[in-house]
Design an enzyme around this catalytic site. Structure first.
Site, PDB file in Angstrom:
ATOM      1  N   ARG A   1      36.915  35.821  45.580  1.00 42.52           N
ATOM      2  CA  ARG A   1      37.844  35.468  44.510  1.00 42.52           C
ATOM      3  C   ARG A   1      38.888  36.565  44.346  1.00 42.52           C
ATOM      4  O   ARG A   1      38.706  37.717  44.753  1.00 42.52           O
ATOM      5  CB  ARG A   1      37.122  35.226  43.195  1.00 42.52           C
ATOM      6  N   HIS A   2      40.003  36.210  43.725  1.00 43.05           N
ATOM      7  CA  HIS A   2      41.011  37.194  43.363  1.00 43.05           C
ATOM      8  C   HIS A   2      40.527  37.938  42.124  1.00 43.05           C
ATOM      9  O   HIS A   2      39.954  37.323  41.211  1.00 43.05           O
ATOM     10  CB  HIS A   2      42.339  36.490  43.087  1.00 43.05           C
TER      11      HIS A   2
END
Length: 384
Positions: A229-230
């Site tokens: 994920r970011h």
């Protein structure tokens, strides 16, 4: 040369670098038309000549990093060879080295030594920690720099150990910055007639390659491992399809509304948990549950078709072979084959006026251009 425009076609480079960071930089320069002379140890050459994988024509690793160059053997500790090297460097515009700091000076090949015979030289030094400071003489390899820069500690999943990025990214990034620094210094020389010493510390480069982590640190936090994920946006991750993982990358509210409608859940766009990017990031696991309720019922190929049609950024997770040989790069003219070894390698990643600058010189045999050291070939001097 082929018909592409080569922006460095009047530049001559003496390249003392070995293995990866320096050779990557000078390969970029050679693709742009620079005349790169690789100075190698007699009888052995660059260590990368002996690094696999191999075919019957040699190291594919060496070919990819040294296409378009010429090879000169020189014993850097031999006084006669040293004088010949200085004579040769007088015909050059650029010197590149990646010795440990202090070694070039012991060999009589420091910036000051070269500047004495070629006042306008552009001299690039690539090292682990720079030319000065308490850490300067420490040895450094890519993995060491990934660990020391914080990149390794912020790569991987929270429950797992810190993870090395799956390429020698510190070396390659240092090579890119070296090519940028050299090109900038050549432009400066054209304007002023002055040379320059460009110092490229791998650690500094690797820190500079982390703008998101820099922003997190500036806000008072320490970047941590967050998996795929970011760290500050959502949904920006891999999500489970029925037969694998699909990447979805949404970084603004408008696009999230498009995604919500595509999932058949338009109400998600006004859900209090997901109303802004920050809230979506804070409630990432709840958002994952909502997204995977849809994605888990479709194959990755089906999901990519659905999201492409809606304009939602997405991707399957490809391996390198699928990326380089598959339809995603078709028509991009990304690869070429070395005429001597038959090894396929990537061409220059930049396009100039719509075409990739490319050298057609084959990867050199060790010492193939030794005559250049015995009697340097005259060249046209650039009127800076």
């Amino acid at each position: 040369m082929d018909a592409t425009k080569q922006l460095l076609s009047e530049v001559r480079v003496a390249d003392f670098s070995r293995v990866l960071a320096g050779p990557y930089a000078t390969a970029m320069l050679a693709d742009q038309g620079a005349e790169v002379f690789k100075i190698e140890m007699p009888g052995h050459g660059d260590d990368s000549r002996h690094l696999g994988p191999f075919t019957e024509t040699g190291s594919t690793y060496f070919t990819s990093l040294n296409r378009g160059k010429r090879s000169i053997e020189a014993d850097l500790k031999d006084p006669v060879a040293h004088e010949k090297l200085l004579d040769f460097i007088r015909t050059c515009d650029v010197v590149v080295e990646n010795f440990r700091p202090g070694v070039a000076a012991k060999l009589g090949l420091s910036f000051e030594d070269i500047k004495a015979v070629k006042p306008d030289i552009v001299y690039a030094s690539i090292s682990g920690f720079g030319q000065t400071g308490t850490q300067a003489k420490r040895p450094a390899y890519d993995t060491v720099i990934q660990a020391l820069s914080g990149l390794m500690s912020s790569t991987g999943f929270p429950e797992d150990s810190p993870t090395r990025v799956g390429e020698s990214i510190a070396d390659v990034s240092a090579g890119v910055f070296a090519a940028f620094g050299i090109s900038s210094a050549l432009f400066h020389r054209q304007a002023t007639g002055e040379g320059a010493h460009i110092d490229i510390p791998m650690l500094d480069v690797m820190l500079a390659m982390q703008p998101t982590n820099t922003a997190i640190h500036a806000a008072g936090s320490t970047p941590n491992r967050v998996g795929n994920r970011h760290p500050i946006s959502a949904p920006f991750d891999t999500y489970a399809g029925s037969d694998g993982l699909v990447v979805i990358a949404v970084a603004n509210d408008r696009l999230f509304g498009v995604l919500a409608a595509t999932l058949g859940r338009p109400e998600l766009a006004t859900d209090a948990r997901f109303a802004t990017d920050g809230l979506r990031s804070d409630n990432d696991e709840d958002l994952r549950t909502e997204i995977e309720e849809f994605t888990s019922t479709h194959t990755v190929a089906e999901l990519c078709t659905i999201f492409d049609a809606a304009g939602v950024p997405n991707s399957p997770v490809l391996n390198f072979t699928e990326a380089i040989d598959g339809p995603i790069t078709a028509g991009r003219d990304l690869t070429t084959t070395d005429a001597r070894t038959g090894h396929t390698h990537l061409r220059h990643p930049l396009l100039v006026d719509g075409a990739r600058p490319t050298t057609t010189l084959p990867v050199p045999h060790l010492g193939e251009h030794n005559d250049e050291l015995r009697a340097p070939r005259p060249r046209t001097t650039i009127d800076w």
